[in-house]
Write an enzyme that holds these catalytic residues in place. Structure first.
Site, PDB file in Angstrom:
ATOM      1  N   ASP A  89      -0.654 -37.946 -39.596  1.00 60.24           N
ATOM      2  CA  ASP A  89       0.785 -37.680 -39.450  1.00 60.24           C
ATOM      3  C   ASP A  89       1.545 -38.987 -39.221  1.00 60.24           C
ATOM      4  O   ASP A  89       2.465 -39.039 -38.409  1.00 60.24           O
ATOM      5  CB  ASP A  89       1.030 -36.710 -38.288  1.00 60.24           C
ATOM      6  CG  ASP A  89       2.411 -36.054 -38.364  1.00 60.24           C
ATOM      7  OD1 ASP A  89       2.986 -36.008 -39.471  1.00 60.24           O
ATOM      8  OD2 ASP A  89       2.912 -35.595 -37.317  1.00 60.24           O
TER       9      ASP A  89
ATOM     10  N   GLY B  74       9.134 -30.309 -29.171  1.00 63.80           N
ATOM     11  CA  GLY B  74       8.292 -30.218 -30.357  1.00 63.80           C
ATOM     12  C   GLY B  74       7.770 -28.808 -30.519  1.00 63.80           C
ATOM     13  O   GLY B  74       8.013 -27.935 -29.689  1.00 63.80           O
ATOM     14  N   LYS B  75       7.052 -28.600 -31.593  1.00 68.43           N
ATOM     15  CA  LYS B  75       6.486 -27.280 -31.839  1.00 68.43           C
ATOM     16  C   LYS B  75       5.489 -26.905 -30.741  1.00 68.43           C
ATOM     17  O   LYS B  75       5.308 -25.744 -30.405  1.00 68.43           O
ATOM     18  CB  LYS B  75       5.794 -27.275 -33.202  1.00 68.43           C
ATOM     19  CG  LYS B  75       5.440 -25.890 -33.710  1.00 68.43           C
ATOM     20  CD  LYS B  75       4.922 -25.961 -35.131  1.00 68.43           C
ATOM     21  CE  LYS B  75       4.600 -24.566 -35.662  1.00 68.43           C
ATOM     22  NZ  LYS B  75       4.078 -24.620 -37.042  1.00 68.43           N
ATOM     23  N   PHE B  76       4.852 -27.924 -30.135  1.00 63.46           N
ATOM     24  CA  PHE B  76       3.854 -27.698 -29.091  1.00 63.46           C
ATOM     25  C   PHE B  76       4.493 -27.293 -27.770  1.00 63.46           C
ATOM     26  O   PHE B  76       3.884 -26.619 -26.955  1.00 63.46           O
ATOM     27  CB  PHE B  76       3.059 -28.981 -28.868  1.00 63.46           C
ATOM     28  CG  PHE B  76       3.921 -30.142 -28.466  1.00 63.46           C
ATOM     29  CD1 PHE B  76       4.242 -30.361 -27.146  1.00 63.46           C
ATOM     30  CD2 PHE B  76       4.432 -30.990 -29.426  1.00 63.46           C
ATOM     31  CE1 PHE B  76       5.063 -31.415 -26.773  1.00 63.46           C
ATOM     32  CE2 PHE B  76       5.248 -32.050 -29.059  1.00 63.46           C
ATOM     33  CZ  PHE B  76       5.565 -32.254 -27.730  1.00 63.46           C
TER      34      PHE B  76
ATOM     35  N   LEU C  20      12.931 -35.243 -22.465  1.00 58.86           N
ATOM     36  CA  LEU C  20      13.021 -36.325 -23.448  1.00 58.86           C
ATOM     37  C   LEU C  20      13.010 -35.809 -24.876  1.00 58.86           C
ATOM     38  O   LEU C  20      13.537 -36.456 -25.779  1.00 58.86           O
ATOM     39  CB  LEU C  20      11.864 -37.308 -23.250  1.00 58.86           C
ATOM     40  CG  LEU C  20      11.785 -38.012 -21.893  1.00 58.86           C
ATOM     41  CD1 LEU C  20      10.515 -38.845 -21.798  1.00 58.86           C
ATOM     42  CD2 LEU C  20      13.009 -38.894 -21.676  1.00 58.86           C
ATOM     43  N   GLY C  21      12.375 -34.669 -25.101  1.00 61.93           N
ATOM     44  CA  GLY C  21      12.277 -34.164 -26.468  1.00 61.93           C
ATOM     45  C   GLY C  21      11.624 -32.804 -26.512  1.00 61.93           C
ATOM     46  O   GLY C  21      11.087 -32.296 -25.523  1.00 61.93           O
TER      47      GLY C  21
END
Length: 626
Positions: free
Chosen positions: A320, A208-210, A205-206
């Site tokens: 955030d 991220g930095k994590f 789905l996506g």
């Protein structure tokens, strides 16, 4: 099969596989040949050729056989989102196999569940062309229902999908309200099982930095979830994941996304989250099917404030808040949730908290000045979100991050006359009361919820609401997409410099033809990992530090693993440290090495386009050796 009217000596049937078994039978004479296939199966599909040969030569004829059957049922149970007393939205996944013929429609079936848990199935819709359906009639307030789906192709209907969970419609009293949730869970990290023991891991789905986010389905119920996969190879990554889980155990509220389970399978930590299908709020607003008014904006802002208010009551600050972290529960309704608590922190009055992270356009002045943050730090971000929501413009947007941060620090902003021409003074006062540089002068969540503007939703006439222009909002979203590709453009420049081609890569301004440029950039930015700097072999003495450094490029950013003699290397006991910087620099550090640390160390980089590997040897020498 067709007949060949020759007078051959030999007939022969050919296909891409051997035609053997009782299902295949050839009948013929000196003038014809017939291939009979009984109990046809999908694997019988293909091209068949009949070759006829005599003394003078040969001739052949080919035809294509397509074997189609009913499709398999949809792969998982439908997901249900209740909108009001009598309406809801269903969404589902298509079948894994369409039976060899395109799916033409879906049949939606409903069962009203009685007090005994039983009920008959009836057809709700027979001609649904997509994998979602809005149901706005035929359902009763407070009644309980479950749903299932059948797929249809040219042959017929599939068996039904797994059944949805039983849902209860909202009550008919007053305006629609949110049901009291019963699925709040205090999560304990499961270290005995893997996430794949209980869930199917589906599409990504996506990123991220994590790490990555994947769609999950529960193996028993078929319910859809989102899985947040932390890399977890470094101690600080694991600590960040555990901190987020701990905080989310305190954030059980309908306007905050929920963590429902967690797994620790070293080196990876996985958080199982609610699946929210509606996408980002701002993306919803610019959709041509949705009206955007000041009144609808009040509704969105109240929901944001309700979620943040609950956080603040737990003394937790989000840190955030920005449009991409405000998402819609489904693709048709108007309910939102706040997501991503990776930067959230619990405040402690005895220990002031200072942070140096956030998004330049939405971060508060005290963050930039490295001053203690507080609950009203979030309120500044809410003020920026509201400004953009009503105008489509960002109050602190500069030509660079440096200029943006300078404008935030100085708290320099104004209401653009054209953009706010149709916006009420109450809305402007609401924003002005939030974008105060002095944290003591900003409204709290409670004050914002009782502000005259946020109270207008109950008394305003929906028919009198004026539609706001979406043009500037669309441009704002286009700029955000360009910012997200900033890192990609840096990688593109590196690739261009490394390229042997004589023609330079040109990056076009985002002002014109934004979508075309983004598409072109995306097409050019597909590259498997490549090591542009490899580590050197090392010889080090016992008890000293060994460090291997390499530099990798590629897009999307590759995942990086370090291996020793082919085995994945884990951070342990503080001896092994792995660092992977955003510019592609990969560093492996071994502290206080012993003779047992000698070996071949490899760095493996992987993305969707391929993988690359580089290696170096570390030789640890006895420190007593002359």
């Amino acid at each position: 099969m067709p007949l060949c009217r020759l007078r051959p000596l030999v007939f022969r049937w050919r296909c891409g596989r051997v035609l053997e078994g009782s299902r295949f039978r050839i009948e013929g004479s000196s003038e014809s040949s017939t291939l009979l296939i009984s109990e046809t199966r999908p694997e019988d599909s293909g091209r068949y050729t009949l070759v006829a040969r005599d003394r003078k030569g040969s001739s052949q004829h080919s035809l294509t056989l397509s074997v189609i059957e009913r499709p398999q049922p949809p792969a998982s149970s439908p997901v249900v989102c209740v909108l009001s007393t009598h309406s809801l939205v269903l969404s589902w996944a298509g079948p894994c196999y369409d039976g060899g013929s395109a799916i033409t429609s879906y049949v939606v079936e409903v069962q009203q569940v009685s007090s005994t848990g039983e009920g008959s199935w009836t057809e709700l819709s027979a001609g649904c062309k997509s994998t979602s359906l809005r149901v706005s009639s035929g359902l009763q307030p407070q009644a309980q229902y479950r749903f299932r789906i059948r797929a249809c192709n040219a042959v017929g209907l599939s068996e039904p999908s797994p059944e949805s969970q039983v849902i209860r419609m909202e009550s008919g009293a007053g305006e629609p309200h949110e049901e009291k949730r019963n699925d709040y869970v205090t999560v304990t990290i499961d270290e005995k099982h893997k996430v794949t023991d209980h869930y199917n891991v589906l599409d990504k789905l996506g990123v991220g930095k994590f790490g990555h986010v994947y769609r999950l389905t529960h193996k028993e119920t078929g319910q859809v979830f989102a899985g947040k996969f932390y890399k977890g190879r470094r101690a600080k990554e694991r600590d960040a994941a555990k901190k987020e889980i701990e905080l989310m155990n305190s954030l059980h509220h309908p306007k905050l996304v929920q963590c429902l389970a967690a797994y620790d399978n070293k080196p990876e930590i996985v958080m199982v989250m609610e699946f929210i299908a509606g996408g980002e709020l701002f993306e919803r607003i610019v959709d041509d099917n949705f009206e955007h008014t000041e009144q609808s904006s009040v509704g969105y802002m109240r929901q944001i404030l309700q979620g943040v208010q609950y956080m603040h009551q737990q003394n937790i600050v989000h840190l955030d808040l920005k449009p991409e972290n405000i998402v819609c529960e489904d693709r048709t309704g108007f309910r939102i949730k706040i997501i991503d608590f990776g930067l959230a922190s619990k405040l402690d009055s005895s220990t002031p908290l200072k942070v140096m992270h956030g998004t330049p356009e939405f971060v508060a002045p005290e963050v930039i000045n490295y001053e203690p943050v507080c609950l009203t730090t979030d309120m500044w971000s809410i003020g920026v979100i509201c400004y953009i929501l009503l105008s489509g413009e960002s109050p602190f947007q500069g030509d660079s991050d440096t200029e943006t941060l300078a404008l935030v620090t100085a708290a320099q902003w104004e209401f653009d006359e054209e953009s706010f021409e149709d916006i009420t003074n109450q809305a402007k006062d609401f924003i002005s009361s939030l974008l105060q540089k002095n944290v003591r002068h900003r409204m709290s969540c409670e004050e914002a919820l009782s502000h005259s503007w946020t109270m207008t939703l109950e008394s305003a006439d929906p028919g009198a609401a004026k539609n706001l222009s979406k043009d500037k909002m669309k441009k704002f979203l286009a700029r955000q997409k360009w910012k997200k590709t900033g890192k990609a453009m840096l990688a593109l420049k590196r690739m261009a410099m490394l390229s042997k081609s004589d023609s330079p890569v040109t990056l076009t301004s985002p002002v014109d033809d934004t979508e075309d440029v983004l598409k072109s950039l995306e097409e050019r930015m597909q590259a498997k990992p490549e090591f542009i700097k490899a580590p050197f072999d090392l010889s080090v003495f016992e008890d000293s530090t060994a460090q291997l450094i390499c530099h990798v490029t590629g897009y999307p950013d590759p995942e990086v693993l370090w291996l020793r003699d082919g085995e994945v290397l884990e951070e342990q006991d503080g001896c092994v440290q792995v660092d992977y910087e955003e510019d592609g620099i990969c560093v492996l550090t071994l502290d206080s090495v012993t003779l047992q640390h000698s070996g071949t160390y490899s760095c493996k980089a992987t993305n969707v386009h391929g993988e690359a590997l580089c290696s170096a040897k570390i030789t640890v020498v006895d420190k007593h050796t002359d």
